[in-house]
Design an enzyme around this catalytic site. Structure first.
Site, PDB file in Angstrom:
ATOM      1  N   ARG A  10      30.418  44.423  33.551  1.00 55.39           N
ATOM      2  CA  ARG A  10      30.798  44.762  34.932  1.00 55.39           C
ATOM      3  C   ARG A  10      32.199  44.266  35.293  1.00 55.39           C
ATOM      4  NH1 ARG A  10      25.962  43.529  37.976  1.00 55.39           N
ATOM      5  NH2 ARG A  10      26.832  41.457  38.208  1.00 55.39           N
ATOM      6  N   LYS A  56      47.342  54.724  44.697  1.00 54.09           N
ATOM      7  CA  LYS A  56      48.577  55.336  45.175  1.00 54.09           C
ATOM      8  C   LYS A  56      49.670  55.248  44.104  1.00 54.09           C
ATOM      9  CE  LYS A  56      46.281  56.078  48.969  1.00 54.09           C
ATOM     10  NZ  LYS A  56      46.221  55.205  50.112  1.00 54.09           N
ATOM     11  N   ASP A 115      47.895  44.139  53.417  1.00 54.60           N
ATOM     12  CA  ASP A 115      47.760  45.344  52.601  1.00 54.60           C
ATOM     13  C   ASP A 115      49.152  45.710  52.097  1.00 54.60           C
ATOM     14  OD1 ASP A 115      47.637  48.039  51.741  1.00 54.60           O
ATOM     15  OD2 ASP A 115      45.936  48.445  53.052  1.00 54.60           O
ATOM     16  N   TYR A 156      45.621  50.455  57.977  1.00 54.59           N
ATOM     17  CA  TYR A 156      44.941  51.620  57.412  1.00 54.59           C
ATOM     18  C   TYR A 156      43.690  51.935  58.252  1.00 54.59           C
ATOM     19  CZ  TYR A 156      42.631  54.267  53.640  1.00 54.59           C
ATOM     20  OH  TYR A 156      42.006  55.222  52.895  1.00 54.59           O
TER      21      TYR A 156
END
Ligand SMILES: *Cc1c(COP(=O)(O)O)cnc(C)c1O
Length: 396
Positions: free
Chosen positions: A64, A212, A187, A117
């Site tokens: 994981r 992005k 961010d 955002y």
């Protein structure tokens, strides 16, 4: 390789495959190391791995957390952001959620920039408010002192902000946070660690949507949370583990491939965006351009002080009716109508008044706001496309 080399050099030399000790050969790239299960040669090997992990080493005991491909990508993010620890998330949004849940508990309060955002407000409504965590929105002009509460723990920022690319004074926010024992998290998807480095400016946590500019090709979802603080790293690590986050090795591999070309892509996005700004400035329909690298932008001085480059994101305020703005967007042929950005292609988003309502920075009243991502196409073609669409919007 010296770690003092320029970031452009490091991005080409980090995370390559090690040589096979027998043959002395290696492929340039690490393969995508897919795994759910890690096998151990003996119980002793298993226990060794567990001990190393308990001591804070990145020792994979289960798939994981990811294997070598993920580890290499984490190192790249640490290098980009000047951090010591990186935790991956299956999307940028998942990275943001990790930050809030790692740093806040029931009864805590956070100050959140009003330019963040949009889906952060959904995180608040869907999760944080139900858990007894309260947020207060602030904007650049606010006296933060007045918004502080005894239970304020986190100062959350995004610079430049979403939609209008509002530059925040991150070093000033960092000073305030230090003074009041708050964690400053921000961010940094816009800068992606390449053109803006919040940790170097005083933040303790930086979140990037690798979806992005890191990925760069509109074909993967990925988030990364980077910190340079040991105690915060422990909390992020536990939260990431408890939430069961996992990133596909293929996506980690694509992100590693993406960062190799980020220097050339970013520079071309930035150059072409400025050319588009120059065109837009001459148009009578244009009321304002939002792009911090553009000298006419209100945040230009902060951008000059704090950023080392720019990208292809800009917004343009148009003196057009809502109906004419729709005609403009629909008339564009080279700009895809779509969310997200940072890929090779140009995109357009017609921002709704509802999305702008929270942004104190917006003073455009009834004007339309269109967000553009300037892709890697020829800027002359993009400008011609914008020109014909503006004509169409005027009914010509
Ligand atoms: C896109 C974006 C995100 C979320 O990233 P996803 O990978 O799409 O979840 C977070 N912050 C900013 C500023 C973004 O533009």
């Amino acid at each position: 390789m010296s770690s003092s080399a320029h970031i452009d050099t490091l991005l080409q030399h980090m995370g390559t495959a090690p040589f096979d000790p027998k043959t002395g050969t290696a492929p340039v790239n690490l393969p995508s190391m897919r795994a759910s299960t890690v096998r151990f040669a003996s119980l002793e090997a298993l226990e060794n791995a567990q001990q190393r992990k308990a001591a804070g080493e990145r020792a994979a005991t289960y798939g994981r957390m990811g294997m070598d491909t993920h580890a290499a990508l984490e190192q790249v993010f640490c290098q980009l952001e000047d951090g010591t620890h990186c935790y991956l998330a299956p999307s940028g949004m998942a990275g943001i959620t990790m930050v809030f849940l790692a740093l806040l508990s029931a009864g805590d309060h956070a100050l959140v920039a009003d330019c963040v955002y949009g889906p952060v407000h959904e995180l608040d409504a869907a999760l944080l408010s139900r858990m007894g965590i309260e947020l207060t929105l602030y904007h650049a002009g606010d006296d933060l002192e007045k918004l502080l509460r005894p239970n304020t723990r986190l100062l959350y920022a995004e610079a430049p902000g979403s939609l209008l690319f509002e530059m925040l004074d991150l070093p000033a926010l960092a000073r305030f946070a230090r003074q009041h024992h708050l964690v400053l998290a921000t961010d940094n998807t816009w800068g992606s660690g390449y053109i803006y480095r919040p940790l170097a400016l005083g933040a303790q946590v930086s979140v990037i949507a690798g979806t992005k500019y890191v990925g760069g090709h509109s074909d993967l979802m990925l988030g990364a949370v980077v910190t340079n603080d040991e105690a915060i790293a422990k909390r992020l690590n536990r939260t990431q583990y408890a939430m069961g986050y996992s990133v596909s090795a293929d996506d980690a591999w694509l992100a590693l491939r993406g960062v190799r070309t980020m220097p050339v892509r970013m520079a071309q996005h930035a150059r072409h965006a400025l050319e588009v700004c120059e065109f837009l400035q001459q148009r009578p329909e244009v009321a304002a351009i939002y792009h911090p690298a553009w000298p006419g932008d209100a945040g230009h001085a902060l951008w000059q002080r704090d950023c080392t480059g720019s990208n292809g994101m800009l917004a343009v305020q148009l003196r057009l009716s809502p109906q004419a703005a729709r005609v403009f967007v629909d008339a564009l042929t080279l700009f895809g109508i779509g969310f997200s950005w940072g890929g090779f292609e140009s995109l357009v988003q017609l921002v709704t008044p509802g999305e702008l309502a929270r942004h104190h920075y917006w003073t455009g009243g009834q004007d339309a706001l269109v967000r553009l991502h300037i892709g890697l196409e020829s800027p002359a073609d993009l400008i011609a496309d914008l020109a014909q669409a503006l004509q169409r919007a005027q009914g010509r």
